[in-house]
Design a protein around this motif. Structure first.
Motif, PDB file in Angstrom:
ATOM      1  N   ASN A 235      39.098 -32.142-121.923  1.00  0.00           N
ATOM      2  CA  ASN A 235      40.551 -32.665-121.995  1.00  0.00           C
ATOM      3  C   ASN A 235      40.777 -33.950-122.644  1.00  0.00           C
TER       4      ASN A 235
ATOM      5  N   LEU B 101      51.680 -27.689-123.198  1.00  0.00           N
ATOM      6  CA  LEU B 101      50.654 -27.400-122.755  1.00  0.00           C
ATOM      7  C   LEU B 101      50.588 -25.933-121.865  1.00  0.00           C
ATOM      8  N   TYR B 102      51.883 -25.756-121.212  1.00  0.00           N
ATOM      9  CA  TYR B 102      52.069 -24.595-120.446  1.00  0.00           C
ATOM     10  C   TYR B 102      52.238 -23.191-121.365  1.00  0.00           C
TER      11      TYR B 102
ATOM     12  N   TYR C 154      49.890 -23.682-125.333  1.00  0.00           N
ATOM     13  CA  TYR C 154      48.573 -23.823-125.356  1.00  0.00           C
ATOM     14  C   TYR C 154      48.117 -22.945-124.134  1.00  0.00           C
TER      15      TYR C 154
ATOM     16  N   TYR D 162      47.790 -23.399-120.871  1.00  0.00           N
ATOM     17  CA  TYR D 162      46.952 -23.963-119.735  1.00  0.00           C
ATOM     18  C   TYR D 162      47.644 -23.690-118.370  1.00  0.00           C
TER      19      TYR D 162
ATOM     20  N   GLY E 274      45.531 -27.273-114.740  1.00  0.00           N
ATOM     21  CA  GLY E 274      44.712 -27.821-115.966  1.00  0.00           C
ATOM     22  C   GLY E 274      45.641 -29.058-116.418  1.00  0.00           C
TER      23      GLY E 274
END
Length: 202
Positions: free
Chosen positions: A107, A159-160, A163, A165, A169
């Protein structure tokens, strides 16, 4: 040192949960004597309630009590493996610390990468995501929607969708509730679906 003790026995050896500011890795390892050190030296646990973890990817310090309330989820394909608090308690003492340490180092690396890209003006992945549709799709409307988001919302969407995640997360990375992530992602999906459905592609 007895390295065969269980994690719940380690917790019993620590008088109370640590309070105040988390020490740096350097300060903790240089000023306190560890209660336990695992076989490869990657994890050191201290009577103050902190654990110091190091790997080739980085170093981190955290409260050992964070493991007691943490659920580890490993996604393999579409399946998830959840380790309960009870299972963690019966593990060899260093395993939960290694799992949390690895998660925190990963992270931290991601957060540094995001900040670095922002500083360099390369934070355009959301726009890339919006523009990834072909010319027949409403990319401009989706891009306009993405640009209307706050910085925090953009981070969550990036991020969703970019990437990939999990929502859990993302919540861990950004230090927010999973329900907040879920709400923002669901709103984004509904908005984008509405934009797409409002266009006639026939």
């Amino acid at each position: 040192m007895n390295t065969k003790i269980k994690f719940k026995e380690l917790l019993a050896m620590i008088p109370e949960k640590p309070k105040g500011k988390v020490p740096t890795y350097k300060h903790l390892t240089e000023t306190e004597e560890p209660l336990l050190i695992n076989s490869d030296g990657s994890v050191r646990c201290y009577s103050s309630g902190y654990a110091a973890y190091s790997s080739v990817s980085g170093k981190t310090v955290f409260s050992v009590f964070d493991c007691d309330t943490y659920t580890y989820e490993s996604e393999i394909g579409e399946a998830g493996v959840v380790i309960s608090r009870e299972q963690i308690a019966d593990m060899k003492w260093d395993i939960p610390l290694v799992l949390l340490g690895e998660s925190r180092v990963a992270n931290n690396l991601l957060n540094r990468e995001i900040k670095h890209r922002h500083l360099l003006g390369e934070d355009n992945d959301i726009e890339d995501f919006a523009g990834s549709y072909d010319d027949s799709n409403p990319a401009d409307s989706i891009k306009e929607y993405c640009e209307s988001l706050t910085e925090k919302q953009k981070q969550i969407i990036e991020l969703y969708f970019v990437y990939e995640y999990s929502q859990r997360g993302i919540a861990e990375i950004l230090g927010i509730h999973k329900s907040t992530v879920q709400t923002i992602v669901e709103r984004a999906i509904k908005k984008i679906r509405k934009i797409v459905q409002s266009n006639d592609f026939s």
